[in-house]
Design a protein around this motif. Structure first.
Motif, mmCIF file in Angstrom:
data_model
loop_
_atom_site.group_PDB
_atom_site.id
_atom_site.type_symbol
_atom_site.label_atom_id
_atom_site.label_comp_id
_atom_site.label_asym_id
_atom_site.label_seq_id
_atom_site.Cartn_x
_atom_site.Cartn_y
_atom_site.Cartn_z
ATOM 1 N N HIS A 51 0.907 -0.822 -0.157
ATOM 2 C CA HIS A 51 -0.068 0.181 0.144
ATOM 3 C C HIS A 51 0.821 1.325 0.457
ATOM 4 O O HIS A 51 0.798 1.970 -0.538
ATOM 5 C CB HIS A 51 -0.960 -0.152 1.111
ATOM 6 N N GLU A 52 2.156 0.951 0.103
ATOM 7 C CA GLU A 52 3.147 2.047 0.114
ATOM 8 C C GLU A 52 3.294 2.507 -0.891
ATOM 9 O O GLU A 52 4.316 2.988 -1.591
ATOM 10 C CB GLU A 52 4.151 2.371 1.185
ATOM 11 N N SER A 53 3.610 2.186 -2.112
ATOM 12 C CA SER A 53 3.571 2.045 -3.491
ATOM 13 C C SER A 53 2.369 2.711 -4.779
ATOM 14 O O SER A 53 1.542 2.306 -3.908
ATOM 15 C CB SER A 53 4.364 0.986 -4.056
ATOM 16 N N HIS A 54 3.188 3.159 -5.128
ATOM 17 C CA HIS A 54 2.337 3.589 -6.218
ATOM 18 C C HIS A 54 2.517 3.599 -8.159
ATOM 19 O O HIS A 54 4.022 3.615 -7.674
ATOM 20 C CB HIS A 54 1.589 4.696 -6.359
ATOM 21 N N LEU A 55 2.096 3.290 -8.796
ATOM 22 C CA LEU A 55 3.235 3.646 -10.434
ATOM 23 C C LEU A 55 2.968 5.160 -10.998
ATOM 24 O O LEU A 55 1.802 6.118 -10.269
ATOM 25 C CB LEU A 55 1.437 2.886 -11.418
ATOM 26 N N SER A 56 4.001 5.343 -11.966
ATOM 27 C CA SER A 56 4.244 6.584 -12.330
ATOM 28 C C SER A 56 4.053 6.559 -13.548
ATOM 29 O O SER A 56 2.839 5.506 -14.422
ATOM 30 C CB SER A 56 5.141 7.299 -11.883
ATOM 31 N N ASP A 57 3.608 7.244 -14.463
ATOM 32 C CA ASP A 57 2.699 7.462 -16.053
ATOM 33 C C ASP A 57 4.475 7.082 -16.981
ATOM 34 O O ASP A 57 4.063 6.713 -18.063
ATOM 35 C CB ASP A 57 3.275 9.047 -15.853
#
Length: 124
Positions: A21-27
């Motif tokens: 839950h601490e990670s997220h995608l980028s463009d």
């Protein structure tokens, strides 16, 4: 029940430890973020739920030494499976193991910080 957690290589070359839950995608398909830290996509490694004989957590991508027949052998931890782990030995030989000698395992590196250990494995 094992804790679900990961690590990945940051763009600065450091290993960053995180929960999903601490990670997220980028463009950018080659980068994802842990908080505000950019990491290389494809370097995510999951904790396999075991620790080595020195209480160090073992992740996919770690290079471990195990007792093996006559002496010790170096393996890389490739992935977690429902019944154990997939280990790799030598030149791409993969096999499943339930790690019968797990109390004697020792992490000696990982494929991002110590790629030379993989080269040594392949020459055997």
């Amino acid at each position: 029940m094992r804790e679900i957690k990961f690590r990945a290589k940051s763009l600065d070359g450091e290993l960053i430890y995180f929960n999903l839950h601490e990670s997220h995608l980028s463009d950018d398909a080659e980068v994802f973020y842990v908080g505000s830290i950019p990491c290389e996509a494809g370097t995510e490694q999951e904790f396999i739920g075991l620790k080595d004989k020195n209480s160090e957590e073992i992740y996919e991508g770690d290079i471990i030494v195990l007792p093996y027949y006559k002496g010790k052998q170096t393996f890389s931890v490739r992935e977690l499976s429902a019944y154990g782990v997939i280990l790799e030995y030598g030149k791409g030989i993969r096999f499943w193991s339930d790690l019968p000698h797990k109390n004697e395992m020792e992490v000696v590196g990982n494929l991002y910080e110590h790629p030379e250990l993989l080269t040594e494995m392949e020459s055997k």
